[in-house]
Design a protein around this motif. Structure first.
Motif, PDB file in Angstrom:
ATOM      1  N   GLN A  26       0.836  -1.207   0.000  1.00  0.00           N
ATOM      2  CA  GLN A  26       0.000   0.000   0.000  1.00  0.00           C
ATOM      3  C   GLN A  26       0.870   1.256   0.000  1.00  0.00           C
ATOM      4  O   GLN A  26       0.534   2.252  -0.656  1.00  0.00           O
ATOM      5  N   LEU A  27       1.986   1.196   0.722  1.00  0.00           N
ATOM      6  CA  LEU A  27       2.900   2.331   0.758  1.00  0.00           C
ATOM      7  C   LEU A  27       3.456   2.617  -0.631  1.00  0.00           C
ATOM      8  O   LEU A  27       3.492   3.769  -1.073  1.00  0.00           O
ATOM      9  N   LEU A  43      -1.954  13.308  -0.614  1.00  0.00           N
ATOM     10  CA  LEU A  43      -1.170  12.140  -1.027  1.00  0.00           C
ATOM     11  C   LEU A  43       0.026  11.933  -0.109  1.00  0.00           C
ATOM     12  O   LEU A  43       0.355  10.792   0.264  1.00  0.00           O
ATOM     13  N   LEU A  44       0.692  13.010   0.251  1.00  0.00           N
ATOM     14  CA  LEU A  44       1.843  12.908   1.148  1.00  0.00           C
ATOM     15  C   LEU A  44       1.414  12.462   2.544  1.00  0.00           C
ATOM     16  O   LEU A  44       2.140  11.704   3.215  1.00  0.00           O
ATOM     17  N   GLU A  45       0.254  12.911   2.982  1.00  0.00           N
ATOM     18  CA  GLU A  45      -0.263  12.471   4.286  1.00  0.00           C
ATOM     19  C   GLU A  45      -0.546  10.971   4.273  1.00  0.00           C
ATOM     20  O   GLU A  45      -0.303  10.275   5.273  1.00  0.00           O
ATOM     21  N   LEU A  78       1.403   5.432   6.128  1.00  0.00           N
ATOM     22  CA  LEU A  78       1.797   4.063   5.796  1.00  0.00           C
ATOM     23  C   LEU A  78       3.278   3.788   6.059  1.00  0.00           C
ATOM     24  O   LEU A  78       3.685   2.638   6.212  1.00  0.00           O
ATOM     25  N   ALA A  79       4.092   4.841   6.078  1.00  0.00           N
ATOM     26  CA  ALA A  79       5.539   4.658   6.280  1.00  0.00           C
ATOM     27  C   ALA A  79       5.833   4.315   7.732  1.00  0.00           C
ATOM     28  O   ALA A  79       5.183   4.816   8.660  1.00  0.00           O
ATOM     29  N   MET A 129      12.612   7.281   5.266  1.00  0.00           N
ATOM     30  CA  MET A 129      11.822   8.306   4.582  1.00  0.00           C
ATOM     31  C   MET A 129      10.884   9.060   5.514  1.00  0.00           C
ATOM     32  O   MET A 129      10.357  10.107   5.164  1.00  0.00           O
ATOM     33  N   ALA A 130      10.661   8.554   6.737  1.00  0.00           N
ATOM     34  CA  ALA A 130       9.644   9.129   7.624  1.00  0.00           C
ATOM     35  C   ALA A 130       9.876  10.608   7.904  1.00  0.00           C
ATOM     36  O   ALA A 130       8.952  11.422   7.819  1.00  0.00           O
TER      37      ALA A 130
END
Length: 367
Positions: free
Chosen positions: A32-33, A181-183, A188-189, A195-196
């Motif tokens: 999903q990520l 989208l970034l949220e 998911l991260a 990348m968090a």
């Protein structure tokens, strides 16, 4: 630039993902990520195609340009080519990132790298949208040639049954969607993943740009409100006050009743006479005026922040009708102090006026 991906493309369908058997090594959340990350790319590609239609098909149309004066062209399309260029560079960066790393693990860093450009082009474009929409309505209503040419352009296959106004609102929709989208990626991260941190920063910075876009629209609407209001103000009996100011906001306005005490002679209680009075409460100024039948305002008095107070009074004890309050101008347009008794339409509105005036006008007096 021709985008490489379609809006319907999925990360799991990329040749490299299939050939390397990557999908089998990921759990559901990781899949999903990756789809959430890839959606930034595919949606930017779709957006880029639509911007190309807006610029190349509409803005660069010779026939449409012939229907418009230069100022109207600028208002209608604003800095749209600049928005398109920024989107092209961003999409190219994303595509290059995918070539280097199919997981696009540095997407947060890549977004952050383009945020200064997003800030530069999106805020002025979105801020202009109010005038853009108004001009579009005016042209459709008053410019028959423009309407005919526009309809023919909109009927062409490249538009896919979308109207010009649908293309013109895309930039604000895009910067808002990018934040969403970034949220999704951030949710998911893994919180301890590499990348968090960059994704959190990207969400914050893009969110600030969206907020500034909203603030720009709000500020332009407030300025427009002041422009329209200034045209309706007559300062025949007072020194003129320029209403249009970047920091000034119209807070509250409405018609009240001013009560006058009329001396009836010895042995008689003062009589009361009334007349309507209109108040415009700004963030730094209070205007009192008489509203005419034509909708104009004849200004009778005004006072600046720090020179106005609103007090409750005991109406019954003074023989006054309810609900009333006392408006005190400690220094009006003549530099004098005066008390004005005002009657509001209801107790709630009286309390509203007292609260608004106290909140806005009781701040530090101007020197």
């Amino acid at each position: 630039m021709v985008p490489r991906y379609n809006a319907s493309s999925l990360w799991q369908e990329l040749p490299e993902v299939k050939e390397r058997g990557i999908l089998e090594t990921l759990n559901l959340q990781q899949r999903q990520l990756q789809e959430a990350i890839f959606e930034v790319v595919t949606s930017e590609a779709s957006y880029q195609r639509s911007l190309s239609v807006a610029v190349n098909h509409f803005q660069k149309s010779r026939r449409l340009s012939e229907c418009l004066v230069t100022s109207d062209k600028h208002t209608l399309f604003s800095n749209l080519p600049g928005v398109q260029e920024v989107s092209e560079r961003f999409l190219l960066d994303l595509e290059e990132g995918l070539e280097k790393d199919i997981f696009l693990g540095d997407i947060g860093d890549r977004v952050l790298r383009h945020c200064p450009d997003f800030h530069r082009v999106y805020i002025p474009y979105v801020t202009n949208q109010m005038y853009q929409e108004r001009l579009m309505q005016q042209l459709v209503r008053e410019n028959g040639t423009f309407l005919q040419v526009l309809q023919k352009l909109e009927e062409q296959a490249v538009c896919k049954r979308q109207l010009l106004k649908s293309f013109l609102v895309l930039p604000f929709q895009r910067i808002t969607r990018l934040k969403i989208l970034l949220e999704n990626i951030r949710k998911l991260a893994q919180s301890d993943s590499s990348m968090a941190s960059s994704i959190r920063n990207a969400v914050s910075v893009v969110g600030q740009i969206v907020s500034q876009c909203n603030e720009g629209v709000r500020s332009m609407m407030q300025t427009e409100e002041l422009v329209l209001l200034e045209k309706r103000m007559d300062f025949q009996n007072t020194k003129s006050v320029p209403l249009i100011s970047r920091s000034r906001v119209l807070i509250h306005h409405g018609e009240l009743v001013q009560i006058f005490f009329q001396e009836l002679g010895a042995g008689h209680r003062p009589g009361l006479t009334t007349k309507p009075i209109y108040l415009h409460l700004f963030s730094d100024l209070l205007l009192l005026s008489n509203k005419t039948d034509t909708g104009r305002f004849l200004v009778t008095d005004y006072a600046r922040r720090g020179r106005v107070k609103a007090d409750r009074v005991k109406a019954k004890a003074l023989g006054l009708p309810s609900p009333v309050f006392l408006l005190r101008l400690t220094q009006n347009h003549l530099g004098l102090s005066c008390d004005i008794v005002l009657q509001a339409p209801s107790e709630k509105e009286k309390e509203d006026w007292i609260a608004q005036i106290t909140s806005q006008m009781a701040q530090g007096a101007e020197s």
